[in-house]
Write a protein that holds these residues in place. Sequence first.
Motif, short mmCIF file in Angstrom:
data_model
loop_
_atom_site.label_atom_id
_atom_site.label_comp_id
_atom_site.label_asym_id
_atom_site.label_seq_id
_atom_site.Cartn_x
_atom_site.Cartn_y
_atom_site.Cartn_z
N THR A 219 2.94 6.04 -2.89
CA THR A 219 4.06 6.87 -3.35
C THR A 219 4.08 6.97 -4.88
O THR A 219 4.24 8.06 -5.44
CB THR A 219 5.39 6.28 -2.84
N LYS A 220 3.90 5.84 -5.57
CA LYS A 220 3.88 5.85 -7.03
C LYS A 220 2.71 6.67 -7.57
O LYS A 220 2.86 7.42 -8.53
CB LYS A 220 3.81 4.43 -7.57
N ALA A 221 1.54 6.52 -6.95
CA ALA A 221 0.37 7.27 -7.41
C ALA A 221 0.57 8.77 -7.19
O ALA A 221 0.19 9.59 -8.03
CB ALA A 221 -0.88 6.79 -6.68
N GLY A 222 1.16 9.16 -6.06
CA GLY A 222 1.44 10.57 -5.81
C GLY A 222 2.38 11.16 -6.84
O GLY A 222 2.16 12.27 -7.33
N ASN A 223 3.41 10.41 -7.19
CA ASN A 223 4.35 10.89 -8.21
C ASN A 223 3.69 10.95 -9.58
O ASN A 223 3.99 11.84 -10.38
CB ASN A 223 5.59 10.01 -8.24
N THR A 224 2.79 10.02 -9.87
CA THR A 224 2.07 10.05 -11.14
C THR A 224 1.17 11.28 -11.23
O THR A 224 1.13 11.95 -12.26
CB THR A 224 1.21 8.77 -11.29
N VAL A 225 0.47 11.58 -10.15
CA VAL A 225 -0.40 12.76 -10.13
C VAL A 225 0.44 14.02 -10.36
O VAL A 225 0.07 14.89 -11.15
CB VAL A 225 -1.19 12.85 -8.81
N LYS A 226 1.57 14.12 -9.66
CA LYS A 226 2.43 15.30 -9.83
C LYS A 226 2.90 15.44 -11.27
O LYS A 226 2.82 16.53 -11.86
CB LYS A 226 3.64 15.20 -8.90
N SER A 227 3.35 14.35 -11.88
CA SER A 227 3.86 14.45 -13.25
C SER A 227 2.74 14.77 -14.25
O SER A 227 2.96 15.53 -15.20
CB SER A 227 4.59 13.17 -13.65
N GLU A 228 1.53 14.23 -14.02
CA GLU A 228 0.43 14.55 -14.92
C GLU A 228 -0.05 15.98 -14.77
O GLU A 228 -0.40 16.63 -15.76
CB GLU A 228 -0.73 13.57 -14.70
N VAL A 229 -0.07 16.49 -13.55
CA VAL A 229 -0.46 17.89 -13.35
C VAL A 229 0.57 18.80 -14.01
O VAL A 229 0.22 19.76 -14.69
CB VAL A 229 -0.61 18.22 -11.85
N LYS A 230 1.85 18.47 -13.84
CA LYS A 230 2.91 19.27 -14.48
C LYS A 230 2.78 19.25 -15.99
O LYS A 230 2.96 20.26 -16.66
CB LYS A 230 4.28 18.72 -14.09
N ALA A 231 2.47 18.07 -16.54
CA ALA A 231 2.38 17.95 -18.00
C ALA A 231 1.20 18.72 -18.57
O ALA A 231 1.28 19.26 -19.67
CB ALA A 231 2.28 16.48 -18.38
N ASN A 232 0.09 18.78 -17.83
CA ASN A 232 -1.13 19.41 -18.35
C ASN A 232 -1.37 20.82 -17.83
O ASN A 232 -2.38 21.43 -18.18
CB ASN A 232 -2.33 18.53 -18.02
N ALA A 233 -0.49 21.34 -16.99
CA ALA A 233 -0.69 22.67 -16.41
C ALA A 233 -0.50 23.74 -17.48
O ALA A 233 0.36 23.62 -18.36
CB ALA A 233 0.30 22.91 -15.28
N PRO A 234 -1.31 24.80 -17.42
CA PRO A 234 -1.14 25.90 -18.37
C PRO A 234 0.19 26.63 -18.12
O PRO A 234 0.65 26.72 -16.99
CB PRO A 234 -2.33 26.81 -18.10
N VAL A 235 0.78 27.14 -19.20
CA VAL A 235 2.08 27.79 -19.09
C VAL A 235 1.95 29.24 -19.55
O VAL A 235 1.50 29.52 -20.65
CB VAL A 235 3.13 27.08 -19.98
N MET B 165 0.83 -1.20 0.00
CA MET B 165 0.00 0.00 0.00
C MET B 165 0.87 1.26 0.00
O MET B 165 0.63 2.19 -0.77
CB MET B 165 -0.93 -0.01 1.21
N LYS B 166 1.91 1.29 0.83
CA LYS B 166 2.77 2.48 0.89
C LYS B 166 3.50 2.71 -0.43
O LYS B 166 3.62 3.85 -0.90
CB LYS B 166 3.76 2.37 2.05
N ASP B 167 3.99 1.63 -1.05
CA ASP B 167 4.66 1.77 -2.35
C ASP B 167 3.70 2.30 -3.41
O ASP B 167 4.05 3.18 -4.20
CB ASP B 167 5.23 0.43 -2.81
N CYS B 168 2.47 1.78 -3.41
CA CYS B 168 1.48 2.21 -4.39
C CYS B 168 1.06 3.66 -4.17
O CYS B 168 0.85 4.40 -5.13
CB CYS B 168 0.27 1.30 -4.36
#
Length: 159
Positions: A67-83, A62-65
């Motif tokens: 952590t991975k999900a949190g990093n996925t959310v961060k990278s997707e928000v960064k990728a789709n954030a307006p610039v 559960m802890k590994d998952c």
Amino acid sequence: MRRGVTNSFYRRAESEILPASLRIERSGKEVMMSERKVSIEQMAEEVMDGLIEYAGLATDVMKDCVTKAGNTVKSEVKANAPVRTGQYKKGWAVKKQKETANSLELVVHNKKRYQLTHLLEKGHAKRGGGRVRAFPHIAPAEQAGIRELEEGIKRGLEG
């Protein structure tokens, strides 16, 4: 034993239903499950040890998952954030909110321009009238993180 039911009936039913590794050995009060021999007095302790081991494994998965999900959310928000200047897009981070022996809480947040998250996600009114369009980039990433977390936990506990 019930009246009218013979011991051979129980042996026959057991041999037809249970696989060889799970059959109960009746000689000398020994119970054989799998490859381990455990006396009946020790059975409760062995079951508790197995459950504690499983709980530890489930907690690690559960802890590994998370952590991975949190990093996925961060990278997707960064990728789709307006610039516009790039500061908002670069400011996303994952922070460990709380960790205990059985739980882990992470927060994905914007360190530099946190004031803009709601305004960009939902849109807002302009000073002179009218509205600014919304740039939904947090909600889709959150949904993707939830899906990844659920699938990761299922895979980890099944395999």
